[in-house]
Structures are given as structure tokens and as C-alpha cells.
Design a protein around this motif. Structure first.
Motif, PDB file in Angstrom:
ATOM      1  N   THR A 182       0.772  -1.259  -0.081  1.00 28.11           N
ATOM      2  CA  THR A 182      -0.164  -0.142   0.025  1.00 28.11           C
ATOM      3  C   THR A 182       1.012   1.178  -0.052  1.00 28.11           C
ATOM      4  N   LEU A 183       1.907   1.261   0.767  1.00 31.14           N
ATOM      5  CA  LEU A 183       2.854   2.447   1.021  1.00 31.14           C
ATOM      6  C   LEU A 183       3.446   2.691  -0.387  1.00 31.14           C
ATOM      7  N   PHE A 184       4.141   1.706  -0.808  1.00 33.80           N
ATOM      8  CA  PHE A 184       4.868   1.879  -2.179  1.00 33.80           C
ATOM      9  C   PHE A 184       3.936   2.227  -3.411  1.00 33.80           C
ATOM     10  N   ALA A 185       2.643   1.465  -3.272  1.00 37.27           N
ATOM     11  CA  ALA A 185       1.731   1.957  -4.475  1.00 37.27           C
ATOM     12  C   ALA A 185       1.171   3.370  -4.418  1.00 37.27           C
ATOM     13  N   LEU A 186       0.948   3.779  -3.155  1.00 34.79           N
ATOM     14  CA  LEU A 186       0.390   5.025  -3.091  1.00 34.79           C
ATOM     15  C   LEU A 186       1.520   6.197  -3.042  1.00 34.79           C
TER      16      LEU A 186
END
Length: 500
Positions: A182-186
Motif C-alpha cells: 500500500t505504501l509503495f503503490a500510493l
């Protein structure tokens, strides 16, 4: 207009730091000061049926636009941080794009259906506040705890006890992986395209975007001053300003103030537009009104369904420095244990957003995220590292959705969440021929009594007998049982809790 942007950034920093500290602070001391920040998040307020907060946020949106998304929502502020880093790498990087209303309202409908059906894993993946909670709990809190432990060691050497050490352990590998992804995608989406998630996926953004179209205060063009330089469009992280037609899509505008600060000719203003002023922001609203009339009907239906649904509902231990104690292994429970105050597994499934705030605040290391697909990331209890102390009500105090309702200290020891089950083949008085009775000595409700294994022989090994009517399922017996790796007594959960 630069002043407006600075005010927004200051308020956003206050909320972002405050909510982050809520997830990092394992002592619980900050909750009494900052706990309200979690309770004014939109989706938790809806699930908690907190009418005052819901009305307040909607009124805020109708007055000022989607400032919730750029000030109060921690995931929105986090995206702004990554977007600012992208702007440093390449200035004027954004462009106008048409609204993908079909995708926005489809994701909102998916969220509503998931809430009604109690499919918690879908709710948690879409909820913005919960997504940030996972990132803070799984990635930031361990770093915070390690720093605290370092200070605790230094303080101890200085004969100070201002800090105390905290076990740092992996609460759930699947949830950790989800948090990292989630962190890397956002981060990638925000760095490259700004508010892509907010204006295509986020159900909260879709709801508030619907109301922000009717807000009193808006960003609008003064066509007489516009030179079509395109700086406003190139600095709009929501991709909602079309400088060619002098229109602003107010359903996507988060009132960040970047466009106002970038305009060199004063052609953009924020406020109540008077009827005599030039500009075509109203034309944009009218166009959007025609293009998404079907989506609006879907939204109203979804909102009604949502309202109906809401109302219906390691570290090794050493014994005396001589022998390594084998770690306990969690038993296979037929019914998962949910915290006191959750009332039932059904109530937990329908109202919990998996924000991990209760998990991060649990002082006894009892709560951890579920790995069950239907209830992924929702809190469950297990007693390998501690037990649910009768005097502790921390999780019920911090839950913002009402999934764990507040439990008074005096009634905590009367809430039965499960009952103890004895496993004969693991009990050391029978396997090793030694006296024990640890479970009976530490049972806070007096539900365990040691009796002879042979009723006709008083000298036979004494084994535990459980009075299920008195057992509250706190897990003291399971946690303190010396049998390894599986305890000789464990707690089986109840689908519905009751008072005893």
C-alpha cells in the motif's frame, strides 16, 4: 492566496502528526488528548453512527469544499507529502484529466455492499484511514519502539526510569506485506500523478466530492485576468483544473491552494462566487451534472444502503539465565476471540475497519490482525505473549468505529468472551508427574479448581477442572501454563459475548 495555502499546510501537519502519534504511542497517554482525531475520521464516524461528526463534516464540506481530504485525512496528507517530493524532482508535472465517475461510484458501491455483507477485508482495503493505520502500526511503530528501547537502555545506565522497554515483534506477516505494498503503490501514484487514489478509488473522497460540488466557497476563474499560461493545471494534484475552458471540477478539488499560489496573474480566487463575475466554473458543474446524473442516482442509492446497514448494526526468554524457554504456539481455535466490548463476531465484522489502532495500543500484546480472508486485518486475540487483564479497557477506549464499545473497568471482569478448555495430553502433572496448578492460581475469576485425576484416589495427580459458567476467557491460564509449545489449557471463543 499564499496565506491560505500556509494555513492549510499548518493544519494538515497538526492533524497528520497527531494521528501518527496515536498509532505510535504504546503507553496510551496521548489518547486522552488526541483520541478525538481518530473519531472525526469520516468512515469510522459513519460506522459508529456518530451523527454529530457526520453532520459536522458534511457541513464543513458544504461550506469550504473537500478540505477534509487535504487537512484531516492522514492518507491524503501523506499523498501530498509524496506529491511535494515529486514536484521537487520535476516542477509543473500535472495535467488536467476528465473525471472517471464510473470508477469512483463503482468503488463506492463495492464498499457499501462489503459493509452490508460484513466482508471486512474489502472494507479495510478501501478505507483511507485504515490504510494509513496499517502503515503506521506495521512500519512506523516498530521503529518508534526500537528508538524508545534505546532511550530506555541509556536512561537505565543513568539511573533513570523515564522510559521502559517494549517488545518489538511481528504482529502479522500478511498485514505487514499489505502495508508495504500500500505504501509503495500510493507513494508511486502520488509522486507521479498526485491524487490519483483519492479521485478514483477512495469511497470517502467520492462521498465528499458529491457534496463539495454544492459548496459555498469554491476555487473559480476570473477570465478577464487569465493568460492561459497553464500553471494552474500543471500544479493541480487533483488534475481537476482545465485552463483551456477555465473550469474547475469541484467534486475533485481538495482546496489545497497550490493553484492559487502558482497563478501569477490573480486569475484564480477562492470564495463565494458572485453572479456578476465572469468565468465558467458553473459551466463545468453543469457539464458534470449531465455526465454523471446516472452516477448520482447510484450514489444516493448506495448512501441509503449504507445508512440502513449502519443502523442495523521473537525475542527468546531465559529461565534464570540457565535454560531457553520454548516459545508458545497459538492453538487452533474453532471460534476466534474478539475483544471485550465487541459484543459479537458479527458486530466486529460489520463495524471494524481494521485501522489497527487497538492493536497498536494493546499493552498486553494480546491483539493482532486476523489472517482470515473474510476478516483480514480485523483484531483477534491470542495469548502467547500475554493475557487480557481484567483491569485493562484500552482497546474499547480507542476504537473510533464502535466495533469495540467502551467497557467500564468494573464490568470488564464480567464480560465472557470465551471459555477455557483443558487438553489432557499436554498437562504436565500427567505427562511429567510433577505438581503444577498454575492455571488455578492465576485465574482472576476463580473458574478453575484443581481436582484429583482419579476421583477415588486423593493422592493421584491433581488436574484442572474448568467451571465454564464463571470463566470469562481472559487467557491467564493459557498464557501462564508452563507446557510448551502447546498449552495444556486454552481459550475457545464465543460467537456472542455475554455478561456473567
Amino acid at each position: 492566496m499564499i496565506v491560505l495555502k500556509r494555513i492549510r499546510i499548518t493544519l494538515a501537519a497538526i492533524f497528520f502528526i497527531g494521528i501518527t502519534l496515536l498509532f505510535l504511542d504504546f503507553s496510551g497517554t496521548l489518547h486522552q488528548w488526541l483520541g478525538w482525531m481518530a473519531k472525526i475520521q469520516f468512515l469510522p464516524a459513519v460506522l459508529a453512527i456518530n451523527v454529530a461528526v457526520i453532520i459536522g463534516l458534511l457541513c464543513l464540506t458544504l461550506l469550504f469544499g473537500r478540505i477534509y481530504c487535504s487537512v484531516i485525512c492522514p492518507l491524503g496528507v501523506m499523498q501530498d507529502i509524496f506529491g511535494a517530493l515529486g514536484m521537487k524532482a520535476k516542477k509543473n508535472r500535472y495535467t488536467y484529466s476528465a473525471a472517471k465517475s464510473w470508477l469512483r461510484y463503482t468503488m463506492l458501491a463495492v464498499m457499501v455492499v462489503a459493509v452490508i455483507a460484513g466482508v471486512g477485508s474489502v472494507v479495510q482495503l478501501l478505507a483511507p484511514y485504515s490504510a494509513y493505520g496499517r502503515i503506521a502500526t506495521m512500519l512506523l511503530q516498530p521503529v518508534y519502539e526500537l528508538g524508545n528501547n534505546m532511550f530506555a537502555v541509556l536512561a537505565e545506565r543513568a539511573d533513570s526510569y523515564a522510559f521502559y522497554t517494549k517488545d518489538v515483534w511481528m504482529k502479522s506477516l500478511p498485514v505487514l506485506v499489505i502495508a508495504v505494498v500500500t505504501l509503495f503503490a500510493l507513494a508511486f501514484l502520488a509522486w507521479r500523478n498526485g491524487r490519483t487514489y483519492c479521485n478514483t478509488i477512495c469511497p470517502v473522497g467520492t462521498v465528499l466530492g458529491f457534496f463539495s460540488r454544492f459548496s459555498l466557497m469554491k476555487v473559480y476563474f476570473d477570465e478577464s485576468k487569465c493568460r492561459n499560461c497553464s500553471l494552474c493545471s500543471k500544479n493541480c494534484k487533483a488534475s481537476c483544473i482545465d485552463y483551456k475552458t477555465h473550469t474547475v471540477d469541484h467534486s475533485r478539488c481538495v482546496v489545497c491552494g497550490d493553484c492559487l499560489a502558482s497563478c501569477k496573474f490573480g486569475a484564480l480566487n477562492y470564495g463565494k462566487k458572485h453572479s456578476g463575475q465572469t468565468g465558467s466554473s458553473d459551466q463545468s458543474d453543469a457539464s458534470e451534472k449531465n455526465s454523471v446524473s446516472g452516477s448520482r442516482r447510484s450514489f444516493l442509492l448506495a448512501t441509503a444502503m449504507a445508512a440502513t446497514a449502519a443502523m442495523a448494526q521473537e525475542k527468546k526468554k531465559v529461565d534464570g539465565g540457565l535454560a531457553v524457554i520454548e516459545d508458545k504456539v497459538a492453538p487452533s481455535r474453532q471460534t476466534p476471540l474478539t475483544p471485550p466490548g465487541s459484543r459479537s463476531a458479527t458486530n466486529m465484522a460489520r463495524r471494524c475497519t481494521g485501522c489497527q489502532l487497538c492493536v497498536s495500543e494493546c499493552p498486553n500484546n494480546v491483539l493482532r490482525p486476523s489472517t482470515d480472508l473474510l476478516h483480514l486485518m480485523q483484531p483477534v486475540m491470542s495469548y502467547e505473549r500475554g493475557y487480557c487483564r481484567p483491569e485493562c479497557t484500552r482497546c474499547s477506549e480507542v476504537c473510533p468505529t464502535g466495533a469495540i464499545e467502551k467497557v467500564a473497568h468494573e464490568e470488564k471482569s464480567s464480560v465472557q468472551i470465551g471459555h477455557a478448555v483443558w487438553i489432557k495430553k499436554n498437562c504436565i502433572p500427567l505427562t511429567d508427574g510433577v505438581e503444577c496448578g498454575n492455571c488455578a492460581r492465576h485465574c482472576p475469576s476463580g473458574a478453575i479448581e484443581m481436582v484429583p485425576s482419579d476421583p477415588d484416589d486423593e493422592t493421584s495427580a491433581y488436574i484442572p477442572a474448568v467451571n465454564e459458567a464463571r470463566c470469562i476467557g481472559c487467557g491467564a491460564c493459557e498464557n501462564l501454563c508452563p507446557a510448551r509449545p502447546f498449552s495444556a489449557i486454552y481459550v475457545e471463543g464465543h460467537e456472542v459475548h455475554r455478561m456473567i
